[in-house]
Design a protein around this motif. Structure first.
Motif, PDB file in Angstrom:
ATOM      1  N   ASN A 258     -14.325  -7.034 -11.801  1.00 27.97           N
ATOM      2  CA  ASN A 258     -15.329  -7.197 -12.854  1.00 27.97           C
ATOM      3  C   ASN A 258     -15.934  -8.601 -12.906  1.00 27.97           C
ATOM      4  N   VAL A 259     -15.758  -9.387 -11.858  1.00 29.74           N
ATOM      5  CA  VAL A 259     -16.379 -10.704 -11.751  1.00 29.74           C
ATOM      6  C   VAL A 259     -17.211 -10.723 -10.475  1.00 29.74           C
ATOM      7  N   ARG A 260     -18.488 -11.066 -10.608  1.00 24.74           N
ATOM      8  CA  ARG A 260     -19.379 -11.093  -9.440  1.00 24.74           C
ATOM      9  C   ARG A 260     -19.065 -12.322  -8.582  1.00 24.74           C
ATOM     10  N   GLU A 261     -18.588 -12.064  -7.355  1.00 27.75           N
ATOM     11  CA  GLU A 261     -18.185 -13.123  -6.450  1.00 27.75           C
ATOM     12  C   GLU A 261     -18.826 -12.911  -5.079  1.00 27.75           C
ATOM     13  N   LYS A 262     -18.814 -13.958  -4.254  1.00 27.93           N
ATOM     14  CA  LYS A 262     -19.440 -13.874  -2.944  1.00 27.93           C
ATOM     15  C   LYS A 262     -18.731 -12.898  -2.026  1.00 27.93           C
ATOM     16  N   THR A 263     -17.489 -12.555  -2.342  1.00 25.09           N
ATOM     17  CA  THR A 263     -16.752 -11.585  -1.545  1.00 25.09           C
ATOM     18  C   THR A 263     -16.950 -10.158  -2.033  1.00 25.09           C
ATOM     19  N   ASP A 264     -17.843  -9.960  -2.999  1.00 22.83           N
ATOM     20  CA  ASP A 264     -18.211  -8.616  -3.426  1.00 22.83           C
ATOM     21  C   ASP A 264     -19.439  -8.152  -2.653  1.00 22.83           C
ATOM     22  N   ILE A 265     -19.668  -6.851  -2.638  1.00 28.12           N
ATOM     23  CA  ILE A 265     -20.876  -6.298  -2.024  1.00 28.12           C
ATOM     24  C   ILE A 265     -22.021  -6.501  -3.008  1.00 28.12           C
ATOM     25  N   GLN A 266     -22.979  -7.327  -2.622  1.00 29.13           N
ATOM     26  CA  GLN A 266     -24.090  -7.659  -3.511  1.00 29.13           C
ATOM     27  C   GLN A 266     -25.184  -6.593  -3.411  1.00 29.13           C
ATOM     28  N   LEU A 267     -25.669  -6.147  -4.559  1.00 32.54           N
ATOM     29  CA  LEU A 267     -26.796  -5.221  -4.612  1.00 32.54           C
ATOM     30  C   LEU A 267     -27.975  -5.951  -5.245  1.00 32.54           C
TER      31      LEU A 267
END
Length: 322
Positions: A258-267
């Motif tokens: 639930n935290v937007r991080e650079k290791t998440d898939i960005q949309l």
């Protein structure tokens, strides 16, 4: 291990690499009609991947195009790294990426994945734009990698006319190639040469999960994802409001939930109003899959700048329920 690729087009997930910041704004590009064949040439080239060494800094990655870079392509005249993509002044204001220093809207057209006619693609598709257009300003191979609006140390905006006929009038070539090639299309077996026919790459500019989602503002910058994915074979994204813009992402197995991080898939938020998907039509401010959804141009920890390791298909399974 040696892998085979078509000489005119490279298959695979590496749809392009650069810049993953911000909620992409659509940039007008028109996809061309499909060719008679997926690849204009059946001649196969041989690609042998370079040994991969993780690095904690962009200085040690292939995106360091300066004279002290260790990658396959380097230019004389500067040891700067960021300048090949970014400038602190006089950037291309049409780019949906920070301070872009390259020729972006150079009139290139692309064949997009939906032109295959596949029945498995059930989301609407926009012309190539947003952050993907920035990635392709290098990786489509139509212009030299050392084409800049502001050269190192030049100050505000160059006015020298182009000699290669591409890009805005205030961009010009800088330095000379000291290693490799100044244009990715000079080596058609190179995996990073995406080309302009994107039909055999992961779709970009496509509604995530077949469309059906939007977000409403919550408190303290939070956002609530509303609606239901038209395609249930995707994991539900998360959302928040940043500077008044809705941003979406998909949590990966790395980092904090639930935290937007650079290791998440960005949309990337784009307007699909009036475009058809399997459920009818898309809407405004929907999450879109772009090149930088899976690739982080500044992250040298994984091959091809992937946001997370693709061991056990970790990138694919971050979004796809299989």
């Amino acid at each position: 291990m040696t892998r085979k690729y078509r000489s005119s087009k490279v298959a695979g997930l590496a749809a392009a690499l650069l810049l993953a910041l911000g909620a992409g704004t659509a940039l007008a590009q028109t996809a061309t009609a499909p060719d008679a064949a997926l690849s204009p040439s059946a001649t196969a080239g041989t690609f042998t991947p370079d040994p991969f060494t993780p690095t904690a800094s962009i200085a040690g990655t292939k995106h360091n195009l300066g004279s002290n870079g260790t990658g396959p392509n380097n230019f004389t005249g500067t040891t700067e790294i960021c300048v090949f993509c970014h400038t602190p002044h006089g950037s291309d204001s049409s780019a949906a990426v920070p301070l872009w220093n390259r020729a972006l809207n150079h009139g290139q057209t692309y064949n997009t994945y939906d032109q295959l006619g596949t029945s498995t693609l059930n989301g609407a598709v926009k012309p190539v734009g947003s952050v993907s257009l920035a990635c392709l300003s290098c990786h489509d191979g139509t212009q030299a990698m050392n084409l800049m609006i502001n050269q190192p140390g030049s100050g505000w905006g160059n006015t020298t006319a182009l000699t290669n006929g591409a890009g805005p009038a205030n961009a010009q070539l800088f330095g000379s190639i000291q290693n490799g090639a100044d244009n990715l299309s000079s080596d058609p077996t190179d995996i990073v040469w995406i080309g302009t026919d994107l039909r055999n790459d992961h779709p970009v500019g496509v509604e995530y999960c077949g469309g059906g989602l939007t977000a409403t503002a919550g408190s303290n910058g939070a956002a609530n994802v509303t609606g239901t994915c038209n395609n249930p074979d995707f994991k539900a994204p998360k959302a928040k409001i940043i500077n008044g813009n809705t941003v979406f992402w998909v949590d990966t197995s790395v980092g904090t939930t639930n935290v937007r991080e650079k290791t998440d898939i960005q949309l990337y938020t784009r307007d699909f109003t009036g475009l058809n998907n399997s459920a009818g039509q898309g809407g405004a401010n929907e999450p879109s899959v772009e090149c930088a959804s899976c690739h982080d141009p500044h992250n040298g920890q994984n091959p091809t700048f992937l946001r997370v390791s693709n061991d056990n298909s970790g990138v694919c399974l971050s979004c796809h329920v299989k």
